[in-house]
Design a protein around this motif. Structure first.
Motif, short mmCIF file in Angstrom:
data_model
loop_
_atom_site.label_atom_id
_atom_site.label_comp_id
_atom_site.label_asym_id
_atom_site.label_seq_id
_atom_site.Cartn_x
_atom_site.Cartn_y
_atom_site.Cartn_z
N UNK A 43 52.93 38.48 33.71
CA UNK A 43 52.85 37.22 34.86
C UNK A 43 53.79 36.17 34.23
N UNK A 44 55.13 36.02 34.73
CA UNK A 44 55.97 35.07 34.21
C UNK A 44 55.66 33.77 34.54
N UNK A 45 55.77 32.70 33.77
CA UNK A 45 55.67 31.47 34.13
C UNK A 45 56.45 31.28 35.75
N UNK A 46 55.66 30.27 36.44
CA UNK A 46 56.25 30.12 37.65
C UNK A 46 56.13 31.10 38.88
N UNK A 47 55.79 31.99 38.59
CA UNK A 47 55.63 33.39 39.69
C UNK A 47 54.28 33.31 40.16
N UNK A 48 54.13 33.72 41.48
CA UNK A 48 53.08 33.66 42.25
C UNK A 48 52.21 35.07 42.10
N UNK A 49 50.75 35.02 41.84
CA UNK A 49 50.02 36.21 41.88
C UNK A 49 49.38 36.25 43.12
N UNK A 50 49.38 37.27 43.82
CA UNK A 50 48.48 37.39 45.06
C UNK A 50 47.88 38.44 45.32
N UNK A 51 46.51 38.31 45.21
CA UNK A 51 45.65 39.45 45.62
C UNK A 51 45.06 39.42 47.16
N UNK A 52 45.76 40.17 47.64
CA UNK A 52 45.40 40.09 49.19
C UNK A 52 44.18 40.65 49.61
N UNK A 53 44.04 40.55 51.01
CA UNK A 53 42.44 40.92 51.48
C UNK A 53 42.37 42.16 51.12
N UNK A 54 41.04 42.54 50.49
CA UNK A 54 40.91 43.75 50.06
C UNK A 54 40.47 44.89 51.03
N UNK A 55 40.91 45.91 50.96
CA UNK A 55 40.63 47.24 51.75
C UNK A 55 39.46 47.96 51.67
N UNK A 56 39.12 48.10 50.23
CA UNK A 56 37.88 48.76 49.80
C UNK A 56 37.28 47.61 48.56
N UNK A 57 35.95 47.68 48.74
CA UNK A 57 35.12 46.86 47.76
C UNK A 57 35.21 45.56 48.11
N UNK A 58 34.48 44.55 47.25
CA UNK A 58 34.19 43.27 47.78
C UNK A 58 34.84 42.42 46.59
N UNK A 59 34.79 42.85 45.52
CA UNK A 59 34.95 41.94 44.20
C UNK A 59 35.93 42.48 43.22
N UNK A 60 37.01 41.67 43.02
CA UNK A 60 38.22 41.93 42.02
C UNK A 60 37.88 41.00 40.96
N UNK A 61 38.42 41.61 39.68
CA UNK A 61 38.21 40.76 38.49
C UNK A 61 39.73 40.27 37.82
N UNK A 62 40.04 39.25 37.85
CA UNK A 62 41.29 38.74 37.18
C UNK A 62 41.08 38.33 35.84
N UNK A 63 41.71 39.29 35.05
CA UNK A 63 41.48 38.67 33.43
C UNK A 63 42.87 38.38 33.00
N UNK A 64 43.14 37.17 32.21
CA UNK A 64 44.27 37.01 31.66
C UNK A 64 44.10 37.06 29.84
N UNK A 65 45.01 37.54 29.26
CA UNK A 65 45.05 37.53 27.95
C UNK A 65 44.52 36.05 27.33
N UNK A 66 43.57 36.01 26.45
CA UNK A 66 42.86 35.11 25.93
C UNK A 66 41.82 34.82 26.55
N UNK A 67 41.56 34.90 27.87
CA UNK A 67 40.31 34.60 28.62
C UNK A 67 40.49 33.20 29.25
N UNK A 68 39.67 33.11 30.03
CA UNK A 68 39.39 31.66 30.76
C UNK A 68 38.63 30.78 29.90
N UNK A 69 39.16 29.54 29.97
CA UNK A 69 38.77 28.44 29.17
C UNK A 69 37.57 27.77 29.78
#
Length: 536
Positions: free
Chosen positions: A343-369
């Motif tokens: 995920x390069x610096x300055x780029x936008x990540x978009x998780x659009x509305x889900x077609x299946x399931x209710x919850x997605x999990x976004x992990x980044x290397x190193x974890x959320x602080x």
């Protein structure tokens, strides 16, 4: 008086020990609590005549309530037979009045200036001075906690009154308010709705997650109310948020979607303080996302509900998305779930509305602080513990906790969650006998539908009414994630990770541990068939 105990199943990971009175609850809880250090020190315990290794297999929760003590455990480390044997043995040795006398006395400074003080005194047929004097002179004991983290239900042999709750609960009770309800008194550690009659305020810090003992009022503690000369304006501090925002951010939220929160594997072991387990609803998806970017499996991630999430990287990152399925893009370039990507610096990540399931999990290397509260960074939407729900402009701190290299891409079986119809296994609940035989058949033979009343706290199911064989009121008792509570409407509600730790509706059954992750992906309209859990 020897304690007679009735052992009831609470799913496949807990046992409910029911006794005859609150005094027996206090004695049994104290005896069980006192036995835990002995278990850890010796490493073994005789349960049912069988010596078992318990040094790493002790119960993980002891939750007292009005007539019960909930004992939660890990069935992978200790079988239910050993747990039941241990409870029965300790109960057989305990007696009312055996609660430890060395417990420190907690002084709570109060000003008797509550808005219901005069009305409550009149209701009890005494003057205000007499009410204040009785409340202040009594030696109180914290019987149990619940309702909110750090909220203790205090009882006293010196208190003769049964105080009715307000006919119409307040929508807002301020932090530090001291109230009366039934035979209990208690102080509110955070702003919340409530129906207790408010007679005083305190500026005591009732809950401090940074402290060695986070809750001021813990089960078994002795309490005295000391009249203070302060203004009476409560400054009691509720839990800090543990906000992950930082100037040195990993990424910035542009749009959070319906709901986006920080989650890890939660806060097990704090239920006796009134703190829910919390954590990711789909734990398997969280673990998978962390493995894909080289994190420890319990690192904090972002849980995105139903999609609509946008964020911009503030540095070069590795990330992975698991769980619910929907279009995922980086600057409009499609990418696959269940794989690590740059995920390069300055780029936008978009998780659009889900077609299946209710919850997605976004992990980044190193974890959320961000700061951990009770050893977890999870957002608890019911209690307010942990970071606030993510909003536009929230900057997410990196944790810098990568455990290993990003693994090479591998072809692993995965697919969109099945959310049209789920088959959920149920383990026995403690109050199945409160329902008619027809209700038991209806529970397992019907097709239930997930309603719009579904969030991290609980999920209401629509279907036929489950008829009660008993209609009397159930005293509050310990709850676990997956408990199927049945309110007077007769339609069950499944408690989830942020659900309350005690409740007053009968639990007919409990979702088996192996099915909880499936429910995390259920959407409004998902059909649910309930089945008896297979024997372990």
């Amino acid at each position: 008086m020897v304690i007679e105990v009735r052992l009831l199943p609470m799913g496949d990971r807990a046992v409910l020990a029911e006794v005859g009175s609150l005094a027996e609850v206090l004695a049994l809880h104290a005896a069980l609590q006192a036995a835990l250090p002995l278990i850890e020190r010796t490493g073994t315990h005789a349960a049912g005549g069988v010596s078992r290794a318990w040094s790493s297999a002790r119960p993980v929760e002891l939750v007292p309530a009005a007539r019960t003590v909930l004992v939660a455990f890990d069935p992978g480390r200790m079988p239910v037979s050993a747990v039941r044997g241990w409870i029965a043995e300790i109960a057989g040795q305990a007696a009312v009045g055996d609660a430890p006398t060395e417990a420190d006395e907690v002084e709570v400074p109060v000003v008797y200036d509550g808005p219901d003080l005069a009305d409550t005194a009149a209701l009890l047929g005494i003057d205000v001075g007499s009410l204040v004097a009785r409340h202040r002179a009594a030696e109180w004991t914290v019987a149990f906690t619940g309702f909110a983290p750090g909220f203790g239900y205090l009882v006293s042999d010196d208190w003769p009154y049964d105080v009715p709750r307000l006919e119409s609960p307040r929508t807002r009770v301020p932090v530090g308010a001291v109230g009366l309800a039934g035979g209990f008194t208690g102080a509110y550690p955070r702003e919340t709705p409530g129906g207790w009659r408010l007679i005083a305020t305190t500026d005591a810090v009732l809950l401090d997650p940074d402290a060695a003992q986070p809750a001021l009022l813990t089960p078994g503690a002795r309490v005295r109310f000391r009249e203070s000369v302060a203004s009476g304006r409560a400054t009691a501090r509720a839990a800090r948020t543990g906000d992950p925002t930082t100037a040195d951010s990993a990424f910035t939220v542009v749009e959070p979607g319906l709901l986006a929160t920080v989650q890890d594997l939660g806060r097990p072991g704090a239920a006796s303080l009134g703190v829910s387990h919390s954590g990711a609803l789909d734990r398997a998806a969280l673990r998978a996302a962390n493995r894909l970017v080289g994190n420890d499996e319990d690192a904090a991630v972002i849980e995105v509900t139903m999609g609509g999430f946008r964020a911009i990287a503030d540095r070069d990152l590795w990330f992975a998305v698991t769980g619910a399925w929907g279009p995922i893009t980086v600057d409009d370039e499609p990418i696959d779930p269940y794989d690590a990507h740059v995920w390069p610096r300055g780029r936008e990540l978009h998780l659009d509305w889900f077609a299946h399931g209710a919850r997605a999990y976004l992990a980044v290397r190193g974890g959320v602080g961000g700061a951990a509260i009770l050893d977890s960074r999870s957002t608890d939407v019911l209690s307010g513990l942990g970071p606030a729900r993510l909003a536009a402009g929230t900057r997410i701190a990196p944790a810098g906790a990568a455990a290993r290299e990003v693994p090479p891409s591998v072809i692993a079986p995965w697919g969109a969650p099945h959310d049209d119809e789920l088959e959920i296994e149920l383990a026995p609940g403690p109050r199945a006998d409160w329902f008619t035989p027809d209700a038991q058949r209806t529970l397992y033979e019907s097709v239930w539908t997930v309603t719009n009343d579904a969030d991290r706290i609980g999920m209401r199911l629509d279907g036929p009414e489950l008829a009660r064989a008993r209609t009397d009121e159930l005293p509050s008792e310990g709850m676990v994630p997956g408990a199927l509570q049945v309110p007077p409407s007769g339609r069950p509600t499944v408690l989830l990770a942020d659900g309350p730790v005690t409740g007053g509706y009968p639990v007919i059954a409990v979702v088996a541990e192996g099915s909880l992750d499936l429910l995390a992906q259920a959407r409004p309209g998902t059909r649910v068939r309930l089945r008896h859990a297979r024997p372990a």
